[in-house]
Enzyme design. Structure first.
Site, PDB file in Angstrom:
ATOM      1  N   LEU A  93       0.813  -1.215   0.000  1.00 23.22           N
ATOM      2  CA  LEU A  93       0.000   0.000   0.000  1.00 23.22           C
ATOM      3  C   LEU A  93       0.846   1.264   0.000  1.00 23.22           C
ATOM      4  O   LEU A  93       0.389   2.329  -0.414  1.00 23.22           O
ATOM      5  CB  LEU A  93      -0.918   0.021   1.229  1.00 23.22           C
ATOM      6  CG  LEU A  93      -1.958  -1.082   1.315  1.00 23.22           C
ATOM      7  CD1 LEU A  93      -2.609  -1.092   2.691  1.00 23.22           C
ATOM      8  CD2 LEU A  93      -3.017  -0.896   0.229  1.00 23.22           C
ATOM      9  N   SER A  97      11.330   5.055   3.621  1.00 16.57           N
ATOM     10  CA  SER A  97      12.744   4.806   3.887  1.00 16.57           C
ATOM     11  C   SER A  97      12.959   3.728   4.937  1.00 16.57           C
ATOM     12  O   SER A  97      14.014   3.102   4.989  1.00 16.57           O
ATOM     13  CB  SER A  97      13.422   6.102   4.325  1.00 16.57           C
ATOM     14  OG  SER A  97      12.741   6.677   5.426  1.00 16.57           O
ATOM     15  N   PHE A  98      11.952   3.476   5.802  1.00 20.16           N
ATOM     16  CA  PHE A  98      12.107   2.481   6.860  1.00 20.16           C
ATOM     17  C   PHE A  98      11.586   1.107   6.472  1.00 20.16           C
ATOM     18  O   PHE A  98      11.882   0.115   7.116  1.00 20.16           O
ATOM     19  CB  PHE A  98      11.374   2.914   8.133  1.00 20.16           C
ATOM     20  CG  PHE A  98      11.860   4.209   8.697  1.00 20.16           C
ATOM     21  CD1 PHE A  98      13.204   4.465   8.836  1.00 20.16           C
ATOM     22  CD2 PHE A  98      10.953   5.178   9.092  1.00 20.16           C
ATOM     23  CE1 PHE A  98      13.655   5.661   9.358  1.00 20.16           C
ATOM     24  CE2 PHE A  98      11.393   6.382   9.613  1.00 20.16           C
ATOM     25  CZ  PHE A  98      12.750   6.628   9.744  1.00 20.16           C
ATOM     26  N   ARG A 100       7.834  -0.750   4.477  1.00 24.26           N
ATOM     27  CA  ARG A 100       6.635  -0.589   3.658  1.00 24.26           C
ATOM     28  C   ARG A 100       5.388  -0.953   4.447  1.00 24.26           C
ATOM     29  O   ARG A 100       5.455  -1.511   5.539  1.00 24.26           O
ATOM     30  CB  ARG A 100       6.723  -1.393   2.365  1.00 24.26           C
ATOM     31  CG  ARG A 100       7.000  -2.863   2.494  1.00 24.26           C
ATOM     32  CD  ARG A 100       7.104  -3.509   1.095  1.00 24.26           C
ATOM     33  NE  ARG A 100       8.062  -2.827   0.233  1.00 24.26           N
ATOM     34  CZ  ARG A 100       7.953  -2.755  -1.104  1.00 24.26           C
ATOM     35  NH1 ARG A 100       6.928  -3.329  -1.723  1.00 24.26           N
ATOM     36  NH2 ARG A 100       8.852  -2.131  -1.829  1.00 24.26           N
ATOM     37  N   VAL A 101       4.243  -0.606   3.859  1.00 29.40           N
ATOM     38  CA  VAL A 101       2.946  -0.929   4.443  1.00 29.40           C
ATOM     39  C   VAL A 101       2.233  -1.888   3.500  1.00 29.40           C
ATOM     40  O   VAL A 101       2.159  -1.646   2.292  1.00 29.40           O
ATOM     41  CB  VAL A 101       2.092   0.340   4.660  1.00 29.40           C
ATOM     42  CG1 VAL A 101       0.719  -0.031   5.215  1.00 29.40           C
ATOM     43  CG2 VAL A 101       2.804   1.307   5.600  1.00 29.40           C
ATOM     44  N   ASP A 210       2.851  16.380  13.876  1.00 31.44           N
ATOM     45  CA  ASP A 210       3.053  16.232  12.427  1.00 31.44           C
ATOM     46  C   ASP A 210       1.724  16.296  11.683  1.00 31.44           C
ATOM     47  O   ASP A 210       1.471  15.512  10.771  1.00 31.44           O
ATOM     48  CB  ASP A 210       3.787  14.926  12.110  1.00 31.44           C
ATOM     49  CG  ASP A 210       4.442  14.949  10.727  1.00 31.44           C
ATOM     50  OD1 ASP A 210       4.641  16.059  10.178  1.00 31.44           O
ATOM     51  OD2 ASP A 210       4.750  13.870  10.193  1.00 31.44           O
TER      52      ASP A 210
END
Length: 397
Positions: A93, A97-98, A100-101, A210
């Protein structure tokens, strides 16, 4: 897109344009910035790849130990409920950078969820350990109609896994870009739901830090879900950490002064401005110039802004903390009682017993991915066993 909701209702459109794009992942079009303990000076990327250093600042949050114990006592245990074998991974989805979903489906109840996967080595290298642990803690405490729900966490030797609601309707950011800007009643509807979510978070001494359209998802009925709690933090008093998205960062953060919940109300004003205008008031392609404008530039309004919203925004997007709505003695009530919100029936809105201005065109119910971009699928190596050099850093997962 809550995993507990049933699909239904007719389809509505906003200016005949429909929202799509990716499920919220770890990054978005407007990058966030953060400092963390051990990384107190921040390189801010400029156009063309140059960097400039933000001033060094202390990484301090003030609260006493007893306060913090009472806060974390509210947390739900998130580890030990699920494992990778409980879910079928369907598609990607979002990417960042860390990690994925993924869209996933439970092998037990058949429901769809979003699984956020973070690579430990990258989280550590980018000095985001504290923010990652804070995200898990904050999401284990909050329960609200307009905030994403985290159902559980687990880990292997290389990754962290977070099981969330899957929100089918896509990002508010995508809808805003397609619509260019929202009519006054539409912006007011979304702003009112965000206001209730902020009121709830602040009642628990959580600042979000944020707020922006990219971090607001729309469920199948068109109600909001605030997502991505990577910068959310327990702050009963003040803190100093530089984090957020440049266009939305409050002046007290830019100038490295101590701050509190006041910064969310500044960002709330910027959000309303962007929804109505289609752009933020202090935008510049050069990040450092954006910061300069936040500190010094005059707040200007497009000619089509009505007097009520101009008054509200001038009271939210103010550098004078003694005048900023939401930060005064009456807190959120000052915002809710402003004339721009006079038509809002807050109790009905909180119960979601109100018609939404836009209903995402979801055709296939839960698990529908029509509102999201497609991403190339990669071979995944989840469930890795063996030595974990970072085990002590993520023990609550």
């Amino acid at each position: 897109m809550s995993t507990e909701e049933q699909n239904g209702g007719g389809q509505k459109s906003l200016d005949d344009r429909q929202g799509e794009e990716s499920q919220k992942g770890e990054t978005s079009e407007r990058e966030t910035t953060a400092t963390e303990s051990g990384n107190e000076s921040k390189s801010v990327e400029k156009e063309g790849g140059e960097t400039q250093e933000k001033p060094k600042q202390p990484h301090v949050t003030y609260y006493n130990e007893e306060q913090y114990k009472q806060f974390i006592a509210q947390a739900r245990v998130t580890s030990g409920k699920y494992s990778l074998q409980d879910f079928q991974i369907l598609r990607t989805l979002g990417t960042g950078s860390f990690g994925r979903v993924h869209l996933i489906r439970s092998r037990h109840n058949g429901r769809y969820y979003a699984m956020k996967v973070l690579k430990k080595e990258i989280v550590v290298r980018l000095k985001q350990v504290e923010h990652t642990n804070d995200e898990r803690l904050m999401l284990s405490i909050v329960t609200h109609p307009f905030i994403i729900r985290m159902w559980g966490t687990f880990q292997d030797a290389q990754q962290i896994f977070m099981i969330m609601d899957y929100i089918e309707g896509g990002e508010l950011f995508s809808l805003l870009r397609k619509s260019q800007r929202f009519p006054n009643p539409v912006a007011k509807f979304y702003a009112a739901e965000v206001c209730l979510a902020l009121e709830y978070l602040h009642s628990k001494d959580i600042i979000y830090r944020d707020l922006k359209p990219e971090n607001i998802l729309l469920d199948k009925n068109g109600h909001i879900k605030i997502t991505d709690f990577g910068f959310a933090k327990y702050v009963p008093d003040v803190t100093y950490t530089l984090c957020g998205t440049p266009d939305y960062i409050a002046p007290e953060v830019v100038s490295t002064k101590p701050y509190n919940k006041s910064i969310d109300w500044w960002s709330f004003g910027i959000l309303i401005y962007e929804m109505l205008a289609g752009y933020t008031p202090f935008y510049d392609s050069n990040t450092m110039k954006t910061y300069e404008k936040i500190l010094n530039a005059e707040l200007r309004f497009p000619p089509f802004f009505n007097e009520d919203v101009k008054d509200l925004l001038s009271r939210l997007i103010t550098r004078d903390l003694s005048q900023r709505l939401g930060n005064l003695q009456n807190g959120t009530e000052d915002v809710k009682n402003h004339p721009w919100f006079k038509e809002v029936v807050w109790e009905k809105l909180l119960s979601r017993n109100i018609e939404t201005p836009y209903e995402p065109p979801i055709q296939q119910g839960q698990g529908d991915t029509s509102q999201f971009d497609k991403y190339p699928e990669e071979d995944i190596n989840y469930g890795v066993q063996g030595e974990d050099p970072y085990a002590d850093l993520f023990r609550d997962f």
